[in-house]
Design a protein around this motif. Structure first.
Motif, PDB file in Angstrom:
ATOM      1  N   HIS A 223     -18.955 -13.905  43.546  1.00  0.00           N
ATOM      2  CA  HIS A 223     -19.723 -14.981  44.168  1.00  0.00           C
ATOM      3  C   HIS A 223     -20.664 -15.682  43.166  1.00  0.00           C
ATOM      4  O   HIS A 223     -20.614 -16.903  42.993  1.00  0.00           O
ATOM      5  N   ALA A 224     -21.501 -14.890  42.492  1.00  0.00           N
ATOM      6  CA  ALA A 224     -22.518 -15.491  41.606  1.00  0.00           C
ATOM      7  C   ALA A 224     -21.859 -16.263  40.459  1.00  0.00           C
ATOM      8  O   ALA A 224     -22.299 -17.358  40.103  1.00  0.00           O
TER       9      ALA A 224
ATOM     10  N   GLY B 242      -8.419   0.296  46.021  1.00  0.00           N
ATOM     11  CA  GLY B 242      -9.778   0.549  46.500  1.00  0.00           C
ATOM     12  C   GLY B 242     -10.716  -0.641  46.406  1.00  0.00           C
ATOM     13  O   GLY B 242     -11.879  -0.531  46.770  1.00  0.00           O
ATOM     14  N   SER B 243     -10.220  -1.781  45.933  1.00  0.00           N
ATOM     15  CA  SER B 243     -11.136  -2.912  45.807  1.00  0.00           C
ATOM     16  C   SER B 243     -11.042  -3.825  47.021  1.00  0.00           C
ATOM     17  O   SER B 243     -10.126  -3.722  47.837  1.00  0.00           O
ATOM     18  N   ARG B 244     -12.002  -4.712  47.116  1.00  0.00           N
ATOM     19  CA  ARG B 244     -12.066  -5.628  48.252  1.00  0.00           C
ATOM     20  C   ARG B 244     -11.962  -7.049  47.713  1.00  0.00           C
ATOM     21  O   ARG B 244     -12.838  -7.512  46.992  1.00  0.00           O
ATOM     22  N   VAL B 245     -10.855  -7.672  48.030  1.00  0.00           N
ATOM     23  CA  VAL B 245     -10.593  -9.019  47.527  1.00  0.00           C
ATOM     24  C   VAL B 245     -10.582  -9.998  48.694  1.00  0.00           C
ATOM     25  O   VAL B 245      -9.986  -9.730  49.735  1.00  0.00           O
ATOM     26  N   ALA B 246     -11.292 -11.096  48.522  1.00  0.00           N
ATOM     27  CA  ALA B 246     -11.334 -12.114  49.571  1.00  0.00           C
ATOM     28  C   ALA B 246     -10.541 -13.323  49.126  1.00  0.00           C
ATOM     29  O   ALA B 246     -10.524 -13.663  47.938  1.00  0.00           O
ATOM     30  N   ILE B 247      -9.867 -13.943  50.084  1.00  0.00           N
ATOM     31  CA  ILE B 247      -9.116 -15.158  49.795  1.00  0.00           C
ATOM     32  C   ILE B 247      -9.780 -16.295  50.569  1.00  0.00           C
ATOM     33  O   ILE B 247      -9.889 -16.227  51.794  1.00  0.00           O
ATOM     34  N   VAL B 248     -10.245 -17.285  49.839  1.00  0.00           N
ATOM     35  CA  VAL B 248     -10.883 -18.427  50.499  1.00  0.00           C
ATOM     36  C   VAL B 248     -10.205 -19.706  50.030  1.00  0.00           C
ATOM     37  O   VAL B 248      -9.406 -19.690  49.081  1.00  0.00           O
TER      38      VAL B 248
ATOM     39  N   ASP C 272     -15.439  -7.809  45.755  1.00  0.00           N
ATOM     40  CA  ASP C 272     -15.278  -7.491  44.328  1.00  0.00           C
ATOM     41  C   ASP C 272     -14.726  -8.700  43.582  1.00  0.00           C
ATOM     42  O   ASP C 272     -15.123  -8.984  42.466  1.00  0.00           O
ATOM     43  N   THR C 273     -13.766  -9.349  44.201  1.00  0.00           N
ATOM     44  CA  THR C 273     -13.207 -10.571  43.613  1.00  0.00           C
ATOM     45  C   THR C 273     -12.954 -11.578  44.730  1.00  0.00           C
ATOM     46  O   THR C 273     -12.487 -11.211  45.801  1.00  0.00           O
ATOM     47  N   ILE C 274     -13.261 -12.822  44.455  1.00  0.00           N
ATOM     48  CA  ILE C 274     -12.964 -13.888  45.407  1.00  0.00           C
ATOM     49  C   ILE C 274     -11.884 -14.764  44.767  1.00  0.00           C
ATOM     50  O   ILE C 274     -12.038 -15.221  43.632  1.00  0.00           O
ATOM     51  N   LEU C 275     -10.779 -14.929  45.486  1.00  0.00           N
ATOM     52  CA  LEU C 275      -9.713 -15.815  45.016  1.00  0.00           C
ATOM     53  C   LEU C 275      -9.888 -17.147  45.729  1.00  0.00           C
ATOM     54  O   LEU C 275      -9.907 -17.189  46.958  1.00  0.00           O
ATOM     55  N   VAL C 276     -10.039 -18.196  44.959  1.00  0.00           N
ATOM     56  CA  VAL C 276     -10.227 -19.517  45.567  1.00  0.00           C
ATOM     57  C   VAL C 276      -8.912 -20.281  45.467  1.00  0.00           C
ATOM     58  O   VAL C 276      -8.449 -20.618  44.375  1.00  0.00           O
TER      59      VAL C 276
END
Ligand code: ATP
Length: 301
Positions: free
Chosen positions: A272-273, A80-86, A256-260
């Protein structure tokens, strides 16, 4: 003998993939340019994607043995979470999507959905569990109804309309004299990039997979449309586990989480913050993109 069976195997795979209607055709053919390397383990069980968690566990992968792209990558996506990959171009973002859909197997490590190793389950069940919204959505030269219902055979009128509504394309369809029966594509109504993508989102939502994989299509869309689509994606992703591959950071700042990712390593991970405060790669990329977007905003006025 294996040499002989490989093409046959591939044909079987192509047929199954088309039949399942799982992926956008253009995306599928693009992916097929790369060799298909995976086959089902005999007697493999179906994946049970419940709860729909995704985990990469020390994944090592390279398209060629001489060049490793992912160097022992580990991360978890809670249900159910939203994870972004950048990450910078070539960091391996899209590769993660291809591995999750099992177009390739890792050389080491495991990819788990709901605790099951995706290399050991039936591929069909894996691909049913994941909905892809690709970068460039291609529509069939057919009606809007066909283009949306392609997400799931035998969908009812109500289900098609609900998917269109969730993808925020219903108001547009309702204004057309022929509604869902409107022909689109080369000889029909030409849709804008944003409208096409909404139809692709409706198709994916109708399929109803627990896991969504968005390969962000920012380049093709103007920034107003992009913001609209993002609003839509944020809304629809609430009920799914979502992995978003993002090229522009502005679009995923509320994940919810950003993976860099940097050169196949997980360089940073957080919100983000937190990442801005850290003053590392993400903060650097953010500052650069902010600086780049200013002159564009002026030019647009
Ligand atoms: P971008 O933001 O530019 O789309 P990305 O982070 O998504 O980049 P990937 O597409 O995952 O990057 O590619 C990672 C690396 O793998 C790149 O160096 C690329 O050249 C290489 N690569 C991608 N696809 C293949 C392929 N089919 N065969 C060989 N190498 C590939």
């Amino acid at each position: 003998l294996m040499q002989l069976f490989r093409p046959l195997d591939m044909l079987g795979w192509v047929y199954r993939t088309i039949r399942q209607g799982l992926v956008d055709m253009a995306e599928m053919f693009r992916l097929m340019d790369t060799q298909v390397e995976v086959i089902d383990v005999p007697g493999a069980p179906a994946l049970v994607a419940d709860p729909p968690t995704v985990a990469f566990d020390n994944v090592v992968f390279g398209y060629d043995p001489e060049r490793t792209i992912l160097h022992g990558l580990s991360f978890e996506v809670p249900a159910g979470s939203r994870v972004a990959i950048v990450g910078p171009s070539g960091a391996g973002k899209s590769t993660i999507g291809r591995l999750l859909f099992r177009f390739y197997d890792p050389q080491a490590g495991r990819i788990l959905i709901a605790g099951q190793d995706i290399a050991k389950v039936q591929q069909q069940s894996l691909r049913e569990a994941i909905g892809i919204v690709p970068q460039d959505s291609v529509l069939f030269n057919d009606t809007l109804r066909y283009n949306i219902a392609y997400g799931r055979e035998g969908a009812s009128e109500g289900e098609i309309l609900r998917a269109a509504d969730d993808a925020a394309i219903l108001p547009f369809i309702e204004k057309l004299p022929d509604g869902l029966e409107t022909e689109v594509g080369e000889r029909g109504l030409k849709l804008s990039g944003g409208e096409k993508q909404r139809v692709a989102i409706a198709r994916t939502l109708l399929k109803g997979p627990p896991i969504l994989l968005f390969d962000e299509a920012t380049s093709a869309l103007d920034s107003g449309t992009e913001q609209d689509i993002l609003g839509t994606l944020q809304r629809v992703s609430r009920n799914h586990t979502t992995l978003a591959i993002a090229h522009r950071l502005s679009t995923i700042s509320d994940a919810d989480t950003i993976l860099v990712l940097d050169d196949g390593h997980l360089e940073e991970q957080g919100r983000h913050a937190d990442l801005l405060r850290r003053g590392g790669l993400y903060a650097e990329m953010w500052a650069r993109q902010q600086a780049e977007s200013e002159p564009t905003a002026e030019a647009a006025e």
